[in-house]
Write a protein that holds these residues in place. Structure first.
Motif, short mmCIF file in Angstrom:
data_model
loop_
_atom_site.label_atom_id
_atom_site.label_comp_id
_atom_site.label_asym_id
_atom_site.label_seq_id
_atom_site.Cartn_x
_atom_site.Cartn_y
_atom_site.Cartn_z
N HIS A 273 8.68 -1.63 -0.37
CA HIS A 273 8.39 -3.03 -0.68
C HIS A 273 7.08 -3.07 -1.43
O HIS A 273 6.14 -2.33 -1.13
CB HIS A 273 8.30 -3.87 0.59
N LYS A 279 3.68 4.76 3.08
CA LYS A 279 4.66 5.76 3.52
C LYS A 279 5.99 5.08 3.80
O LYS A 279 6.08 3.85 3.85
CB LYS A 279 4.17 6.52 4.73
N LYS A 541 -12.40 10.44 -9.49
CA LYS A 541 -13.49 9.65 -8.92
C LYS A 541 -13.77 10.15 -7.51
O LYS A 541 -12.90 10.09 -6.65
CB LYS A 541 -13.05 8.18 -8.89
N ILE A 551 -13.20 11.59 3.76
CA ILE A 551 -11.75 11.47 3.59
C ILE A 551 -11.35 11.57 2.12
O ILE A 551 -10.24 11.99 1.80
CB ILE A 551 -11.20 10.16 4.22
N MET B 36 2.52 -6.12 4.29
CA MET B 36 1.75 -4.88 4.31
C MET B 36 1.36 -4.54 5.75
O MET B 36 1.12 -5.43 6.56
CB MET B 36 0.51 -5.15 3.47
N SER B 37 1.32 -3.25 6.04
CA SER B 37 0.90 -2.87 7.39
C SER B 37 -0.63 -2.99 7.47
O SER B 37 -1.32 -3.00 6.46
CB SER B 37 1.35 -1.45 7.73
N GLU B 40 -2.31 -0.18 5.79
CA GLU B 40 -2.24 -0.28 4.33
C GLU B 40 -3.29 -1.25 3.81
O GLU B 40 -3.87 -1.05 2.74
CB GLU B 40 -0.83 -0.71 3.88
N ASP B 43 -6.22 0.76 3.62
CA ASP B 43 -6.13 1.64 2.45
C ASP B 43 -6.63 0.92 1.19
O ASP B 43 -7.37 1.47 0.38
CB ASP B 43 -4.68 2.07 2.17
N ILE B 44 -6.19 -0.36 1.05
CA ILE B 44 -6.57 -1.15 -0.12
C ILE B 44 -8.09 -1.35 -0.14
O ILE B 44 -8.74 -1.15 -1.16
CB ILE B 44 -5.90 -2.55 -0.06
N ASN B 46 -10.28 0.51 1.24
CA ASN B 46 -10.91 1.80 0.96
C ASN B 46 -10.87 2.15 -0.52
O ASN B 46 -11.84 2.69 -1.07
CB ASN B 46 -10.24 2.91 1.78
N GLU B 47 -9.75 1.85 -1.18
CA GLU B 47 -9.68 2.12 -2.62
C GLU B 47 -10.71 1.27 -3.37
O GLU B 47 -11.34 1.74 -4.31
CB GLU B 47 -8.26 1.84 -3.16
N LEU B 50 -14.10 2.81 -2.81
CA LEU B 50 -14.24 4.03 -3.59
C LEU B 50 -14.49 3.71 -5.06
O LEU B 50 -15.34 4.32 -5.70
CB LEU B 50 -12.97 4.88 -3.42
N GLN B 51 -13.77 2.70 -5.58
CA GLN B 51 -13.97 2.32 -6.98
C GLN B 51 -15.40 1.84 -7.23
O GLN B 51 -15.93 1.99 -8.32
CB GLN B 51 -12.97 1.21 -7.39
N PRO B 56 -15.57 5.28 1.69
CA PRO B 56 -14.50 4.55 2.38
C PRO B 56 -14.67 4.60 3.90
O PRO B 56 -15.38 5.45 4.43
CB PRO B 56 -13.23 5.29 1.94
N ILE B 57 -13.97 3.71 4.58
CA ILE B 57 -14.04 3.63 6.04
C ILE B 57 -13.15 4.72 6.64
O ILE B 57 -11.95 4.80 6.33
CB ILE B 57 -13.54 2.25 6.51
N ALA B 58 -13.74 5.53 7.51
CA ALA B 58 -12.95 6.59 8.15
C ALA B 58 -12.23 6.01 9.37
O ALA B 58 -12.84 5.32 10.19
CB ALA B 58 -13.85 7.74 8.57
N ASP B 60 -8.67 7.06 12.10
CA ASP B 60 -7.64 8.03 12.41
C ASP B 60 -6.25 7.44 12.23
O ASP B 60 -5.99 6.29 12.62
CB ASP B 60 -7.78 8.50 13.87
N HIS B 61 -5.35 8.22 11.66
CA HIS B 61 -3.97 7.78 11.46
C HIS B 61 -3.20 8.99 11.00
O HIS B 61 -3.79 9.91 10.43
CB HIS B 61 -3.90 6.69 10.38
N ARG B 64 2.15 7.11 11.03
CA ARG B 64 2.43 5.71 10.66
C ARG B 64 3.85 5.29 11.06
O ARG B 64 4.49 4.50 10.37
CB ARG B 64 2.16 5.46 9.17
#
Lengths: 638, 261
Positions: A273, A279, A541, A551, B36-37, B40, B43-44, B46-47, B50-51, B56-58, B60-61, B64
């Motif tokens: 989706h 994943k 990057k 990470i 979105m989970s 996720e 993840d967004i 964190n990206e 990073l940009q 990014p935030i650490a 554990d996972h 999923r």
């Protein structure tokens, strides 16, 4: 290079028994003089590490997760096969052997597959003794269920959590040995390199994922149990951390990589989706027992499923394969789903989905019966998609799930590098070109509990006790190289994040080297992957340092190897001018659109030798497959 | 499926390493799909970090899929957030548009913070090492069907064995007690015939290791079971108490248990 599979002589059924007698033994009192490194602690790795320690060897075990209990073996749902014949249906070791080799489309070694079938029963005994709570009948005996590709019920299961329970069993055996001091466990540690001394694998280089410390570990033998590489597709059913790095670094050191293009795309997964998914989630194959797969008969039909009358529904699997219907093997089901969507019959927002409908089963058996069988899966589906599968049909689409290819190993599970072993999904395995359901757990545990404990002794018995100190020049060289390499990655200050590159790689691999492949597409894909490799080198990057939990560095380190592996998969798929199992080249199909093998030219294992990466083509070595006990036939599920 | 972008204010615990002092940092986030989970969404974020060249935030996972037990996170004051699932199975549709979401690591002395939201849960591994197994060498097992187990017992053992070792029980407990985790393993093996030989010793050792790790005492408030993503029942704690008591008063295991470090 001459590939010697070391398959023992003698009749198929006697090979393993004879071999076990012929292997050299290590005196029990001398076993403590040998050190073994095990990388990865899933089913294969934990079983091997625990069994080695029980025998008396000293073990150093490594995993990147925070505990060995987290390995992705834990996510296997359906079950584990064994030839117990508890159901009185006429099952036997030979039948399990035959089903497995046929299921793999005749691209696996007879001797390996037969051994797998032979030890399958011991695995069930071992796991039950450990306290694995397999499903039982009212009389207290073990229960079985059926799975695809077989006409007998030989699958043992623990609810929908068989992998979890088997892994926790192996983890408990491993934990006992950790407490006894026979296994030293290194968690949150990733392998970076294999160290060869005098032509033998004598240790590894690792990175501590918390402190960033790069360390050397020495041993008499190294066992890789590091799983598969489905994450090359970025979106797969694998865990986020699953990676190819350990196997790939071994490949770079000279270990051959066999059949990399043999990948399994599982038919029943929750569709993608949006664009920001991380994943894919598998829905157990068992759902195809009661769910009917269909698409609307009209292309681009936008009506809701419940508004489409029965006559306008195309149950394409049932129409095309009247004998097996919805229970065709995984590769066939996946290919057909893709075909229907490509033709414009797909459903859902993305049009990349087909229906899996339980309406008729609910009518026939009642909602309660369906709930008892699949309740947890229906709940999971609803949680993820926000749609109720009791009322509306599920939407499914195939997703990368398992990789049959892997490091080339001989009958003893040793790679072509002396002293380096690969077990479980990490090796090129016993599954040929397609794996049957409930066979991955069987192979992982077979390798770990009942094969490598014997075969590693055969090697160690010929080795001196001397330990190599980690300040040996080869270790120091490897340490320096790996430190320098990580520093070079960290110094890149471009614009593309590791995830962006990984997502792009995944898209290329799925489009050109996924369920269906063509020579033309593969050639184009290679160029695209090479461009990405270039981006990784010049436009990556990065942030942070090596001396911390980083990470971004972890991801980049893994993505770099996926980029090289992706190119090798493409080359392997290009080389194999036939279709077999999960490898479907559009140019090679029967008039009905089924996979068309070419046994005259391609009944071999393609084992690739690394020659320096980027721009330098790997060298192909062939291991001819000899079939003396089964007749090669065109698989038919009509 | 709706696909409207939502906005959130994310307040998250940042801590450079185990020694450093941490604090709550605020990040605004836009265009988040309700499908979105939760991870996720991170993840967004964190990206985006990073940009901008930020770390990014650490967290554990891994799987999923709600089974590996690696994900954690204390979300808006609850272990694994508002639903009784693991964090990885939580979706953004469980949060209102423009909501402020607080994310913290598990808070318990035996689970020290490693970085940001990542904590060290190896105490759980050491408790299992203390006795959470059946001693059976590879190759020495009898035929699987020689051990008869009534279906009801097998099912009950399976329910206890479903524990994923995530640590939500400890995080939810005001005393940071690990009783639900320990009782799940003790129950599974106490119920099964395979676990009988080491039954007493197991209960004694696992409880001793649990205490040595610094987990708090159980006062039966039931917060653990209420937050458990695998619905491990409080009945297991009652069974552990019985197992422990009967082991203590009848055990011939008189040696002092030396905890695993």
């Amino acid at each position: 290079m001459q590939l010697d599979s070391k398959i023992p002589a003698g009749s198929l059924a006697e090979k393993w028994t004879k071999h076990k007698f012929n292997v050299k033994l290590v005196n029990p009192a001398n076993k403590r003089k040998y050190d073994i490194i095990v990388v990865g602690t899933g089913l294969a790795g934990a079983a091997a590490a625990a069994s080695f320690a029980e025998l008396g060897y000293n073990v150093n075990a490594f995993c990147f997760q925070d505990s060995p209990r987290r390995a992705h073996s834990i996510a296997a749902q359906g079950g584990i096969n064994a030839a117990k014949n508890y159901t009185n249906e006429g099952d036997s070791v030979h039948r399990l052997f035959y089903d497995t080799i046929k299921g793999g489309d005749f691209r696996a070694r007879e001797a390996n597959v037969h051994r797998l079938a032979e030890v399958s029963n011991d695995i069930i005994d071992q796991c039950v003794a450990q306290g694995v709570p397999f499903a039982r009948e009212y009389g207290g005996l073990l229960d079985n269920r059926s799975f695809g590709g077989s006409l007998v019920s030989r699958t043992f299961y623990a609810k929908g959590q068989t992998g979890q329970q088997l892994l926790l069993g192996a983890y408990s055996a491993l934990s006992r040995q950790i407490a006894l001091g026979k296994v030293k466990m290194h968690t949150r540690t990733e392998m970076l390199d294999v160290v060869m001394v005098d032509g033998k694998a004598r240790g590894i280089i690792t990175r501590n994922l918390i402190t960033g410390k790069i360390e050397a570990h020495s041993a008499h033998a190294v066992v890789l149990a590091t799983g598969g590489y489905s994450n090359v597709y970025f979106l797969s059913t694998n865990a986020m951390g699953s990676n190819v790095t350990a196997a790939w670094r071994a490949h770079r050191k000279g270990a051959l990589f066999a059949n990399p293009s043999y990948t399994q795309i599982h038919p029943t997964c929750i569709p993608v989706h949006g664009t920001q998914q991380s994943k894919l989630t598998l829905m157990s194959e068992s759902l195809r027992n009661d769910g009917r797969v269909w698409v609307p008969r009209t292309k681009g039909d936008t009506r809701k499923a419940k508004d489409i009358p029965e006559a306008e529904r195309f149950y394409y699997l049932e129409e095309k394969y009247p004998t097996f219907g919805n229970l065709v093997p995984r590769d066939v089901a996946s290919r057909n789903a893709k075909y229907m969507c490509d033709q414009g019959y797909g459903v859902g927002a993305s049009k990349l989905a087909v229906y899996l409908d339980f309406k008729d089963s609910i009518k026939r058996l009642g909602k309660k019966a369906i709930e008892e069988k699949y309740g947890n899966l229906f709940d999971m589906y609803q949680q993820i998609t926000n749609s109720n599968p009791y009322e509306e049909p599920m939407m499914i689409y195939p997703a990368p799930h398992y990789t049959m290819g892997g490091l080339w190993v001989d009958y003893n599970l040793m790679t072509n590098l002396t002293g380096l072993y690969a077990i479980g999904e990490a090796n090129f395995s016993d599954h040929g070109a397609n794996r049957l359901g409930a066979s991955a757990l069987m192979q992982g545990l077979a390798d770990g509990y009942f094969v490598i404990p014997y075969t590693i002794g055969d090697y160690l018995a010929t080795q001196k006790y001397d330990k190599i100190p980690t300040d040996h020049p080869e270790f120091k060289k490897a340490l320096d190289e790996n430190k320098a390499h990580l520093e070079s990655i960290l110094s890149r200050k471009g614009t593309k994040t590791p995830d962006e590159i990984h997502i792009e790689l995944g898209r290329i691999m799925m489009n050109y080297c996924g369920m269906s492949r063509t020579a033309e597409g593969l050639q184009e894909a290679r160029k695209k992957v090479q461009q990405l490799q270039h981006d990784f080198k010049n436009n990556l990057k990065m942030v942070g340092t090596n001396d911390e939990l980083n990470i971004t560095l972890e991801k980049a380190n893994r993505v770099e190897d996926f980029l090289e592996l992706g190119e090798l998969m493409i080359l392997d798929a290009l080389n194999r001018n036939e279709s077999c199992g999960g490898h479907f080249r559009e140019e090679y199909q029967t008039p009905e659109g089924e996979a068309l093998r070419n046994d005259n030219d391609f009944a071999y294992v393609a084992a690739w030798e690394y020659t320096g990466g980027a721009g330098k083509d790997p060298v192909l070595h062939k291991e001819e497959l000899e079939f003396e006990n089964v007749k090669l036939t065109q698989r038919s599920y009509k | 499926m709706e696909h409207t972008g939502r906005s959130y204010t994310i307040k998250v615990w940042r801590q450079k390493n185990a020694q450093a002092q941490g604090s709550i940092q605020t990040y605004p986030l836009k265009d988040i799909s309700p499908d979105m989970s939760f991870l996720e969404m991170l993840d967004i974020l964190n990206e985006q970090l990073l940009q901008k060249g930020e770390d990014p935030i650490a967290f554990d996972h891994d799987c999923r899929e709600g089974i590996c037990g690696m994900c954690s996170l204390f979300i808006n004051g609850r272990a694994h957030g508002p639903l009784t699932t693991t964090t990885c199975q939580l979706h953004m549709r469980s949060f209102e548009n423009n909501e402020t979401i607080f994310i913290e690591p598990w808070r318990a002395k035996p689970f020290p913070v490693i970085k940001d939201l990542v904590v060290d849960r190896t105490a759980f591994d050491r408790i299992i090492q203390a006795g959470g197994y059946v001693t059976v060498r590879t190759g020495s097992a009898p035929d699987a069907n020689e051990i008869l187990i009534p279906k009801a017992i097998a099912d009950e053992a399976m329910d206890a064995a479903s524990c994923i070792g995530c640590g939500a029980c400890v995080a939810a407990c005001k005393n940071a007690s690990a009783m639900l985790f320990v009782s799940a393993k003790v129950s599974q093996l106490a119920l099964l015939p395979q676990g009988q030989s080491e039954r007493k010793q197991r209960a004694e050792r696992m409880v001793a290791q649990m205490d040595a790790e610094g987990f708090g005492a159980c006062t039966n408030t039931g917060a653990c079971a209420a937050e458990c993503p695998k619905q491990i029942s409080l009945v297991n704690i009652a069974r552990l108490n019985r197992e422990y008591l009967s082991a203590k008063i009848s055990s011939d295991n008189v040696e002092e248990y030396v905890p695993i470090k």
